[in-house]
Design a protein around this motif. Structure first.
Motif, PDB file in Angstrom:
ATOM      1  N   LEU A  45       0.707   1.191 -11.687  1.00  0.00           N
ATOM      2  CA  LEU A  45      -0.502   1.343 -12.497  1.00  0.00           C
ATOM      3  C   LEU A  45      -1.553   0.303 -12.103  1.00  0.00           C
ATOM      4  O   LEU A  45      -2.746   0.616 -12.000  1.00  0.00           O
ATOM      5  CB  LEU A  45      -0.170   1.208 -13.984  1.00  0.00           C
ATOM      6  CG  LEU A  45       0.610   2.368 -14.601  1.00  0.00           C
ATOM      7  CD1 LEU A  45       1.121   1.986 -15.974  1.00  0.00           C
ATOM      8  CD2 LEU A  45      -0.255   3.600 -14.665  1.00  0.00           C
ATOM      9  N   HIS A  46      -1.108  -0.915 -11.858  1.00  0.00           N
ATOM     10  CA  HIS A  46      -2.027  -1.988 -11.456  1.00  0.00           C
ATOM     11  C   HIS A  46      -2.674  -1.666 -10.111  1.00  0.00           C
ATOM     12  O   HIS A  46      -3.888  -1.821  -9.936  1.00  0.00           O
ATOM     13  CB  HIS A  46      -1.262  -3.306 -11.394  1.00  0.00           C
ATOM     14  CG  HIS A  46      -2.101  -4.461 -10.972  1.00  0.00           C
ATOM     15  ND1 HIS A  46      -3.051  -5.022 -11.789  1.00  0.00           N
ATOM     16  CD2 HIS A  46      -2.157  -5.151  -9.814  1.00  0.00           C
ATOM     17  CE1 HIS A  46      -3.653  -6.011 -11.149  1.00  0.00           C
ATOM     18  NE2 HIS A  46      -3.114  -6.104  -9.941  1.00  0.00           N
ATOM     19  N   TYR A 100      -3.231   7.346 -12.113  1.00  0.00           N
ATOM     20  CA  TYR A 100      -1.795   7.412 -11.893  1.00  0.00           C
ATOM     21  C   TYR A 100      -1.129   7.480 -13.246  1.00  0.00           C
ATOM     22  O   TYR A 100      -1.527   6.750 -14.144  1.00  0.00           O
ATOM     23  CB  TYR A 100      -1.287   6.180 -11.139  1.00  0.00           C
ATOM     24  CG  TYR A 100       0.202   6.242 -10.887  1.00  0.00           C
ATOM     25  CD1 TYR A 100       0.702   6.943  -9.805  1.00  0.00           C
ATOM     26  CD2 TYR A 100       1.095   5.638 -11.772  1.00  0.00           C
ATOM     27  CE1 TYR A 100       2.065   7.019  -9.595  1.00  0.00           C
ATOM     28  CE2 TYR A 100       2.454   5.720 -11.565  1.00  0.00           C
ATOM     29  CZ  TYR A 100       2.936   6.414 -10.474  1.00  0.00           C
ATOM     30  OH  TYR A 100       4.272   6.499 -10.278  1.00  0.00           O
ATOM     31  N   PRO A 101      -0.182   8.307 -13.469  1.00  0.00           N
ATOM     32  CA  PRO A 101       0.382   9.270 -12.524  1.00  0.00           C
ATOM     33  C   PRO A 101      -0.574  10.427 -12.281  1.00  0.00           C
ATOM     34  O   PRO A 101      -1.388  10.771 -13.142  1.00  0.00           O
ATOM     35  CB  PRO A 101       1.654   9.747 -13.211  1.00  0.00           C
ATOM     36  CG  PRO A 101       1.413   9.528 -14.664  1.00  0.00           C
ATOM     37  CD  PRO A 101       0.497   8.342 -14.757  1.00  0.00           C
ATOM     38  N   ILE A 102      -0.442  11.032 -11.136  1.00  0.00           N
ATOM     39  CA  ILE A 102      -1.300  12.163 -10.769  1.00  0.00           C
ATOM     40  C   ILE A 102      -0.839  13.368 -11.576  1.00  0.00           C
ATOM     41  O   ILE A 102       0.332  13.735 -11.555  1.00  0.00           O
ATOM     42  CB  ILE A 102      -1.223  12.427  -9.257  1.00  0.00           C
ATOM     43  CG1 ILE A 102      -1.704  11.184  -8.512  1.00  0.00           C
ATOM     44  CG2 ILE A 102      -2.022  13.659  -8.882  1.00  0.00           C
ATOM     45  CD1 ILE A 102      -1.416  11.194  -7.042  1.00  0.00           C
ATOM     46  N   ARG A 103      -1.770  13.976 -12.302  1.00  0.00           N
ATOM     47  CA  ARG A 103      -1.427  15.107 -13.163  1.00  0.00           C
ATOM     48  C   ARG A 103      -2.076  16.380 -12.638  1.00  0.00           C
ATOM     49  O   ARG A 103      -3.186  16.354 -12.127  1.00  0.00           O
ATOM     50  CB  ARG A 103      -1.909  14.840 -14.584  1.00  0.00           C
ATOM     51  CG  ARG A 103      -1.192  13.656 -15.178  1.00  0.00           C
ATOM     52  CD  ARG A 103      -1.487  13.500 -16.614  1.00  0.00           C
ATOM     53  NE  ARG A 103      -0.668  12.402 -17.148  1.00  0.00           N
ATOM     54  CZ  ARG A 103      -1.008  11.665 -18.153  1.00  0.00           C
ATOM     55  NH1 ARG A 103      -2.130  11.879 -18.774  1.00  0.00           N
ATOM     56  NH2 ARG A 103      -0.217  10.702 -18.561  1.00  0.00           N
ATOM     57  N   THR A 104      -1.369  17.484 -12.795  1.00  0.00           N
ATOM     58  CA  THR A 104      -1.900  18.779 -12.371  1.00  0.00           C
ATOM     59  C   THR A 104      -2.908  19.261 -13.408  1.00  0.00           C
ATOM     60  O   THR A 104      -2.998  18.734 -14.531  1.00  0.00           O
ATOM     61  CB  THR A 104      -0.766  19.814 -12.248  1.00  0.00           C
ATOM     62  OG1 THR A 104      -0.181  20.001 -13.539  1.00  0.00           O
ATOM     63  CG2 THR A 104       0.279  19.361 -11.253  1.00  0.00           C
ATOM     64  N   LYS A 134       0.820  -1.212   0.000  1.00  0.00           N
ATOM     65  CA  LYS A 134       0.000   0.000   0.000  1.00  0.00           C
ATOM     66  C   LYS A 134       0.854   1.262   0.000  1.00  0.00           C
ATOM     67  O   LYS A 134       0.378   2.330  -0.334  1.00  0.00           O
ATOM     68  CB  LYS A 134      -0.914   0.011   1.226  1.00  0.00           C
ATOM     69  CG  LYS A 134      -2.011  -1.019   1.136  1.00  0.00           C
ATOM     70  CD  LYS A 134      -2.960  -0.880   2.281  1.00  0.00           C
ATOM     71  CE  LYS A 134      -4.073  -1.898   2.149  1.00  0.00           C
ATOM     72  NZ  LYS A 134      -5.015  -1.831   3.244  1.00  0.00           N
ATOM     73  N   ASN A 135       2.093   1.135   0.400  1.00  0.00           N
ATOM     74  CA  ASN A 135       2.974   2.292   0.430  1.00  0.00           C
ATOM     75  C   ASN A 135       3.592   2.479  -0.955  1.00  0.00           C
ATOM     76  O   ASN A 135       4.331   1.618  -1.433  1.00  0.00           O
ATOM     77  CB  ASN A 135       4.062   2.065   1.487  1.00  0.00           C
ATOM     78  CG  ASN A 135       4.884   3.300   1.736  1.00  0.00           C
ATOM     79  OD1 ASN A 135       4.826   4.251   0.969  1.00  0.00           O
ATOM     80  ND2 ASN A 135       5.655   3.282   2.800  1.00  0.00           N
ATOM     81  N   TRP A 136       3.307   3.600  -1.601  1.00  0.00           N
ATOM     82  CA  TRP A 136       3.748   3.835  -2.970  1.00  0.00           C
ATOM     83  C   TRP A 136       5.261   3.811  -3.097  1.00  0.00           C
ATOM     84  O   TRP A 136       5.806   3.451  -4.128  1.00  0.00           O
ATOM     85  CB  TRP A 136       3.209   5.163  -3.492  1.00  0.00           C
ATOM     86  CG  TRP A 136       1.753   5.090  -3.766  1.00  0.00           C
ATOM     87  CD1 TRP A 136       0.754   5.515  -2.954  1.00  0.00           C
ATOM     88  CD2 TRP A 136       1.112   4.511  -4.912  1.00  0.00           C
ATOM     89  NE1 TRP A 136      -0.467   5.257  -3.527  1.00  0.00           N
ATOM     90  CE2 TRP A 136      -0.275   4.646  -4.730  1.00  0.00           C
ATOM     91  CE3 TRP A 136       1.587   3.905  -6.064  1.00  0.00           C
ATOM     92  CZ2 TRP A 136      -1.190   4.185  -5.658  1.00  0.00           C
ATOM     93  CZ3 TRP A 136       0.658   3.450  -6.996  1.00  0.00           C
ATOM     94  CH2 TRP A 136      -0.701   3.595  -6.780  1.00  0.00           C
TER      95      TRP A 136
END
Length: 64
Positions: A42-43, A52-56, A30-32
């Motif tokens: 991604l899975h 994911y990835p988190i985009r602004t 659970k820890n990235w």
């Protein structure tokens, strides 16, 4: 009777010893920081229902 370590070890062997972990009991990380490869991240993100990835917002606007 005082139950010392040797007694507990003997009882453990007598009653089955160690129990193997079945595949159903396995839980992914659970820890990235501990998830190493991009494919694994991604899975895991797909399992959690997040992107994911988190985009602004700026990155999303530039993509259009």
């Amino acid at each position: 009777m005082k139950r010392i370590r040797s007694w507990r070890r003997a009882q453990s062997c007598k009653h089955g010893g160690r129990v193997a972990i079945s595949p159903q009991d396995f839980k992914p990380e659970k820890n990235w920081k501990l998830i190493y490869t991009r494919a694994d991240k991604l899975h895991r993100a797909r399992q959690l229902g997040m992107t994911y990835p988190i985009r602004t917002t700026r990155q999303l606007l530039d993509q259009m």
